[in-house]
Design a protein around this motif. Structure first.
Motif, PDB file in Angstrom:
ATOM      1  N   THR A  50       2.474  12.308  -1.042  1.00  0.00           N
ATOM      2  CA  THR A  50       3.356  12.498   0.104  1.00  0.00           C
ATOM      3  C   THR A  50       4.716  11.849  -0.151  1.00  0.00           C
ATOM      4  N   GLU A  74      -7.177   7.800  -0.735  1.00  0.00           N
ATOM      5  CA  GLU A  74      -6.135   7.588   0.265  1.00  0.00           C
ATOM      6  C   GLU A  74      -4.802   7.231  -0.404  1.00  0.00           C
ATOM      7  N   TYR A 118      -3.275  10.355  -1.964  1.00  0.00           N
ATOM      8  CA  TYR A 118      -2.611  11.212  -0.967  1.00  0.00           C
ATOM      9  C   TYR A 118      -1.273  10.610  -0.548  1.00  0.00           C
ATOM     10  N   GLU A 119      -1.249   9.297  -0.356  1.00  0.00           N
ATOM     11  CA  GLU A 119      -0.002   8.627   0.022  1.00  0.00           C
ATOM     12  C   GLU A 119       1.047   8.775  -1.082  1.00  0.00           C
ATOM     13  N   TYR A 120       0.627   8.622  -2.334  1.00  0.00           N
ATOM     14  CA  TYR A 120       1.541   8.778  -3.471  1.00  0.00           C
ATOM     15  C   TYR A 120       2.128  10.178  -3.504  1.00  0.00           C
TER      16      TYR A 120
END
Length: 115
Positions: free
Chosen positions: A74, A67, A70-72
């Protein structure tokens, strides 16, 4: 008597061999060994539970890392998009800043021309 031994196929006293292990004195003498076996059993069960707990923690940590990855990605793509010159000009336009249309003046050349 020899005939009885030959016909039964067992040695005399063979039938009572198992009884000598189950008497009270033998059990009392072997209590430390039984306690040792009990401790080993408890440790074995504890180790199994501990392994299950660690496996669950590893799974949860791997999920959390994915998670965050994915945040990084984005946020990184957002930063790259917003750092383009055209997007930067749009962002600072409400502040009254705009892009230069003329070439910048070098201060060294002005100072040299005045001398």
């Amino acid at each position: 008597m020899e005939e009885n031994i030959k016909t039964s196929g067992k040695a005399p006293g063979r039938k009572a061999d198992w009884r000598r292990f189950l008497n009270h004195q033998w059990v009392v003498e072997n209590i430390p060994f039984f306690l040792f076996l009990a401790v080993l059993a408890v440790l074995y069960i504890y180790n199994g539970h501990y392994e299950d707990k660690i496996t669950r923690k590893i799974g949860a940590t791997e999920k959390h890392i994915k998670e965050l990855e994915y945040e990084y990605k984005t946020i990184k793509s957002e930063v790259i998009f917003r750092s383009k010159a055209s997007e930067l000009a749009k962002a600072v336009e409400p502040l009254g800043l705009r892009e230069l249309t003329t070439a910048p003046v070098l201060l060294d050349s002005i100072a040299a021309a005045k001398r």
